[in-house]
Design a protein around this motif. Structure first.
Motif, PDB file in Angstrom:
ATOM      1  N   GLY A  89       8.312   5.493 -10.115  1.00  0.00           N
ATOM      2  CA  GLY A  89       7.843   4.658  -9.016  1.00  0.00           C
ATOM      3  C   GLY A  89       8.904   3.697  -8.523  1.00  0.00           C
ATOM      4  N   ASP A 130      -0.037   1.270 -11.618  1.00  0.00           N
ATOM      5  CA  ASP A 130       0.548   0.130 -10.917  1.00  0.00           C
ATOM      6  C   ASP A 130       1.976  -0.024 -11.421  1.00  0.00           C
ATOM      7  OD1 ASP A 130       1.395  -2.404 -10.064  1.00  0.00           O
ATOM      8  OD2 ASP A 130      -0.640  -3.200 -10.095  1.00  0.00           O
ATOM      9  N   VAL A 180       1.661   7.023   2.279  1.00  0.00           N
ATOM     10  CA  VAL A 180       2.024   8.043   1.297  1.00  0.00           C
ATOM     11  C   VAL A 180       3.427   8.557   1.579  1.00  0.00           C
ATOM     12  CG1 VAL A 180       1.357  10.242   0.274  1.00  0.00           C
ATOM     13  CG2 VAL A 180      -0.400   8.682   1.119  1.00  0.00           C
ATOM     14  N   VAL A 188       7.861   2.412  -4.591  1.00  0.00           N
ATOM     15  CA  VAL A 188       6.444   2.367  -4.229  1.00  0.00           C
ATOM     16  C   VAL A 188       5.729   1.426  -5.182  1.00  0.00           C
ATOM     17  CG1 VAL A 188       6.421   4.694  -3.271  1.00  0.00           C
ATOM     18  CG2 VAL A 188       5.874   4.357  -5.697  1.00  0.00           C
ATOM     19  N   VAL A 224      -3.882   6.587 -11.492  1.00  0.00           N
ATOM     20  CA  VAL A 224      -3.060   5.773 -10.602  1.00  0.00           C
ATOM     21  C   VAL A 224      -2.423   4.664 -11.429  1.00  0.00           C
ATOM     22  CG1 VAL A 224      -2.997   4.305  -8.550  1.00  0.00           C
ATOM     23  CG2 VAL A 224      -4.562   6.269  -8.641  1.00  0.00           C
ATOM     24  N   LYS A 259       0.796  -1.228   0.000  1.00  0.00           N
ATOM     25  CA  LYS A 259       0.000   0.000   0.000  1.00  0.00           C
ATOM     26  C   LYS A 259       0.828   1.276   0.000  1.00  0.00           C
ATOM     27  CE  LYS A 259      -0.790   0.147   5.017  1.00  0.00           C
ATOM     28  NZ  LYS A 259      -1.843   0.237   6.049  1.00  0.00           N
ATOM     29  N   THR A 260       2.091   1.187  -0.437  1.00  0.00           N
ATOM     30  CA  THR A 260       2.907   2.392  -0.560  1.00  0.00           C
ATOM     31  C   THR A 260       2.526   3.141  -1.828  1.00  0.00           C
ATOM     32  OG1 THR A 260       4.621   1.065  -1.633  1.00  0.00           O
ATOM     33  CG2 THR A 260       4.861   1.478   0.740  1.00  0.00           C
ATOM     34  N   LEU A 261       2.440   4.463  -1.710  1.00  0.00           N
ATOM     35  CA  LEU A 261       1.993   5.289  -2.830  1.00  0.00           C
ATOM     36  C   LEU A 261       2.701   6.628  -2.783  1.00  0.00           C
ATOM     37  CD1 LEU A 261      -1.560   5.860  -4.156  1.00  0.00           C
ATOM     38  CD2 LEU A 261      -0.383   7.801  -3.127  1.00  0.00           C
ATOM     39  N   PHE A 307      -3.482   4.470   2.171  1.00  0.00           N
ATOM     40  CA  PHE A 307      -2.146   4.226   1.649  1.00  0.00           C
ATOM     41  C   PHE A 307      -1.071   4.728   2.623  1.00  0.00           C
ATOM     42  CE2 PHE A 307      -4.960   4.913  -1.977  1.00  0.00           C
ATOM     43  CZ  PHE A 307      -4.689   3.809  -2.771  1.00  0.00           C
ATOM     44  N   PHE A 341       2.326   2.032  -6.089  1.00  0.00           N
ATOM     45  CA  PHE A 341       1.411   2.841  -6.887  1.00  0.00           C
ATOM     46  C   PHE A 341       1.911   4.279  -6.957  1.00  0.00           C
ATOM     47  CE2 PHE A 341      -1.175  -0.488  -4.889  1.00  0.00           C
ATOM     48  CZ  PHE A 341      -1.703  -1.104  -6.027  1.00  0.00           C
ATOM     49  N   LEU A 342       1.697   4.898  -8.111  1.00  0.00           N
ATOM     50  CA  LEU A 342       2.086   6.292  -8.293  1.00  0.00           C
ATOM     51  C   LEU A 342       0.895   7.054  -8.882  1.00  0.00           C
ATOM     52  CD1 LEU A 342       4.558   8.280  -8.136  1.00  0.00           C
ATOM     53  CD2 LEU A 342       4.747   7.936 -10.610  1.00  0.00           C
TER      54      LEU A 342
END
Length: 449
Positions: free
Chosen positions: A382, A410, A352, A387, A408, A316-318, A350, A389-390
């Motif tokens: 990313g 992946d 963040v 991460v 978003v 869940k890193t974004l 997330f 998700f960006l």
């Protein structure tokens, strides 16, 4: 949202014809209370809080948690005055549905009528007529389907002005039920009404159009159950001429008589002022002037978002990249990125990455992220930030509106798994739109533990 809608619907106005031709009582309880409805001779489209007492299935469509309204109708050349007040509440929509409720009160008074004896001589007395009604409506909204029911109790009293005699009282219960469904650009509804011993059913639909002139086309017809009373049909148009002006017009057929209507709405912040004019053709009953005032307040109601992509707890890193400026400064676009980042942190879905940490890593790698809007650039960025998700996007201005577009990506697959947009004309509207973006993004995640 498409605000200019052509309506071919006049569900409630059938009640007046029913009363007139069957000798029923409490005619005023059959008059539609919504000024906007009567201005366009229709049921669908830009209704107000009084929609809960026409087709209760529309109650769950209000844009904010609370609505309140007041209306006044000077009918038949000013001889009849009808007023109404109403308030409604609706819970935030959820995937399993949400509830809404409304209350109303209305009354009318008829100017005193000169009384004559059997040979046509004035008696010196005047007959008075007045009435009151109150009601409650409830509705349930599930995705694009709304169902509801309402009940009202109304009473009338007759008397004379000289002897202060009470000539009689009448009362009745009005029950309404209805359902409305929206499928893309098509909106359709059915309803049922029973007043005393008379009943009527209605059905209608509207098709919304896009283009230089936003609108829709549809139809509606209402007919009583039993008896020889004919139904009622009508149609109209509502056009959003300006962000602070909606104009409307309509035409209905009641028995053998036509009714022309026209009106306008002036919205200002959370307030709306409505005016409508109605005239019978050829004008046997004179004209009616209708005014209304409404207010919507409380939190904005947003539609629930179905899960768009799956995210495991460890993934869940974004990070939020600097948004691309379009007809605005790079500094303004950077502020929008920061606002979205802050709102995502507040949502808590997330992990963040802080902007300071992002800038440090990118400075070490000599990576220029401004204008990074492609999937290839997003994947590279990313991976540098480590991460899953960006968030990439743009912030721009067109005419007098600001637009925020968000996607978003992946990082593992390079696919765009979610996209959304918001717009606003002022800073407060933009901030509210960004909060909606973050809220919908958090709701689109299917969390897997």
């Amino acid at each position: 949202m498409n605000r200019a809608v052509v309506h071919l619907a006049a569900l409630l106005a059938a009640g007046s014809a029913v009363a007139a031709e069957t000798g029923g009582t409490l005619e005023f309880s059959r008059v539609p209370l919504s000024v906007r409805q009567q201005g366009a001779a229709g049921l669908y489209g830009s209704c107000d809080v009084f929609k809960a007492f026409s087709n209760p299935g529309l109650l769950g469509r209000q844009p904010r948690a609370f609505e309140a309204g007041a209306a006044n109708q000077l009918q038949f050349g000013g001889d009849q005055n009808l007023w109404a007040v109403a308030g409604a509440w609706a819970a935030q929509p959820k995937e399993q549905g949400s509830w809404a409720a409304a209350v109303m009160a209305s009354g009318f008074s008829l100017s005193p009528i000169e009384d004559f004896d059997i040979v046509g001589q004035p008696t010196g007395q005047k007959i008075t007529l007045g009435g009151l009604q109150g009601g409650l409506a409830v509705a349930y909204q599930w995705n694009q389907i709304g169902v509801g029911a309402s009940a009202r109790y109304a009473g009338e009293s007759y008397g004379t002005t000289v002897k202060v005699d009470n000539l009689g009282n009448r009362s009745a219960v009005t029950v309404d039920g209805g359902a409305v469904v929206t499928l893309g650009r098509i909106e359709a509804g059915v309803s049922f009404r029973r007043v005393g011993v008379t009943s009527a059913v209605g059905a209608g639909a509207a098709y919304k159009l896009n283009g230089p002139f936003e609108g829709a086309i549809g139809g509606d017809w209402t007919a009583p159950l039993g008896g020889s009373v004919k139904g009622y049909g009508g149609g109209g148009v509502t056009w959003k001429a300006h962000r602070m002006l909606e104009v409307r017009a309509g035409y209905g057929v009641r028995r053998t008589e036509g009714v022309l209507s026209a009106g306008f709405t002036v919205p200002w912040r959370t307030w709306t002022f409505d005016y409508a004019f109605q005239a019978a053709v050829p004008g046997a009953f004179g004209a009616s002037h209708l005014v209304g005032l409404g207010c919507s307040f409380g939190p904005e109601r947003v539609e629930p978002v179905r899960a768009a992509f799956t995210m495991e707890a460890k993934e869940k890193t974004l990070a939020v990249a600097a948004f691309e400026p379009q007809n605005v400064s790079a500094g303004d676009a950077s502020v929008i990125s920061d606002l979205i980042r802050n709102e995502l942190v507040r949502e808590g879905t997330f992990n963040v990455i802080e902007k300071a940490n992002m800038d440090k890593v990118l400075a070490e790698q000599a990576f220029q992220q401004t204008g990074c809007t492609t999937s290839e650039c997003a994947v590279k960025l990313g991976k540098l930030l480590n991460v899953r998700f960006l968030v990439v996007g743009s912030f721009g201005k067109i005419m007098d509106s600001f637009l925020v577009g968000m996607r978003v990506v992946d990082i593992e697959t390079g696919r765009i798994v979610y996209s959304d947009a918001a717009q606003g004309k002022s800073l407060s509207e933009i901030q509210e739109g960004i909060r909606g973006l973050a809220r919908r993004l958090a709701g689109a995640v299917n969390r897997v533990r």
